[in-house]
Write an enzyme that holds these catalytic residues in place. Sequence first.
Site, PDB file in Angstrom:
ATOM      1  N   GLY A 240      -9.292  -5.936  27.580  1.00 26.84           N
ATOM      2  CA  GLY A 240      -9.667  -6.774  28.166  1.00 26.84           C
ATOM      3  C   GLY A 240      -9.563  -7.775  27.533  1.00 26.84           C
ATOM      4  O   GLY A 240      -9.863  -9.467  27.944  1.00 26.84           O
ATOM      5  N   ARG A 278      -6.394  -4.361  32.584  1.00 26.03           N
ATOM      6  CA  ARG A 278      -5.968  -4.734  33.904  1.00 26.03           C
ATOM      7  C   ARG A 278      -4.302  -5.422  33.590  1.00 26.03           C
ATOM      8  O   ARG A 278      -4.248  -5.859  34.495  1.00 26.03           O
ATOM      9  CB  ARG A 278      -7.401  -5.788  33.897  1.00 26.03           C
ATOM     10  N   CYS A 343     -20.018  -4.162  58.267  1.00 29.23           N
ATOM     11  CA  CYS A 343     -21.273  -4.987  59.223  1.00 29.23           C
ATOM     12  C   CYS A 343     -21.517  -5.690  58.323  1.00 29.23           C
ATOM     13  O   CYS A 343     -23.213  -5.402  58.436  1.00 29.23           O
ATOM     14  CB  CYS A 343     -21.502  -4.212  59.741  1.00 29.23           C
TER      15      CYS A 343
END
Length: 419
Positions: A240, A278, A343
């Site tokens: 975390g 992370r 798109c």
Amino acid sequence: MDHFALKDGVMHAEDVPLPRIADEVGTPVYVYSRATLERHARVFREALDGVPDKLIAFAVKANPNLAVLKVLQRQGYGADCVSIGEVRRALAAGMAPEMIVFSGVGKTRAELSNGLKLGIGQFNIESEEEGVELAEVAESMGMTADCALRINPDVDAGTHDKISTGKADNKFGVPIDQAGQIFGKLAHSPGVNMRGVAVHIGSQLADIAPLERAFEKLGELVTSLRGAGHNITHVDLGGGLGVPYRKDEELPPPADYGAMVARVTKDWGVKLIFEPGRVIAGNAGVLLTRVVRVKRGLNNPFVIVDAAMNDLARPALYGAYHHFEAVEPGNAQMTANIVGPICETGDTFAMGRTCDELASGELAVFRTAGAYGATMASSYNSRGFVAEVLVDGDKFAVVADRIDAGAIMDAERVPDWLA
Ligand code: LLP
């Protein structure tokens, strides 16, 4: 600190100029730095020097590339996995099964039994129902599964709603006020050895105070479980820790986190498990992209790059900021909308961003793309899957081939009755 920097006006990953990678591998391409991965792995480990007995299990979901896992395995890391596919990757990277934690709120029966067969170190059970099922499966195989019960501590991590996991109405873990009762029930099942508890309250935390609150609650739970006669030997504190995405962003350094953990857990007398993702991989990777063209806009020009939301989903999914800069910046700046070719308007990396001036054909990077980047890619708009490169000093290797749209189409078929 990372190893992506300008040398003689050209951005390098360690000693490799990024244009060389673009020429040889094409764009878009994820580029990881081995030195940065190792540095982050070392810093995180050293931050936990005050914790005597621990396992650091890299959260594979952040970056499951085999070469990345191998770098971390060589750093003594185990793995936190949330699917049997991730378990297979961790094993393929040479991680010992006993250093693998199997988390996840929806492990299937097949995943539970495969996990047992593969000798997984710890199952983090997310519900009473899962515990009962695992006990059945293990018993039928004549085995016992080492388990921790994941607790939902009802703590707001103060992060993006989509990546918050520890609030009462999130799907993860069991409510902390029911934990004692559920633990007690499962502890009587022969197929499981209930040896600990686990918590993970969310990702990209900018403050360690919510983690401390969650860990304190967990500490009280450990005491009360012991009071009820349970033998608690393992506690998993999850991951975390946030990382800076912006140049001027200050985040709590791992050392502060480590000091807090050592203080809060000093009397627990357990083996602690950590699941960082992370903080290890985020700033160890960039997404290298080429400007397709610059289109005039009503207010700002649109810098259309060849990377898109299918390659890096975070801005579209969470409105996430990724720093964007030229590989060979001049002195000029521009204010632009940075978009991909897909798109839909969601395929926007940034609106009104001030960045290096860029022209058609030039290279740029999105930083902090080493975690939750390539792994969240899709083939939307039939764009295929992006390649990945690992740099080590002055050499680099393609560690994931580009999978082009043709290869994906090859896995599809028109049935005879439709031909
Ligand atoms: N352990 C568990 C049980 C987790 O669910 C997670 C992340 C981690 C560890 C690792 O957390 P970290 O240290 O990386 O914060 N796709 C999102 C992030 C989702 C995180 C999910 N769980 C993003 O791109 O921001």
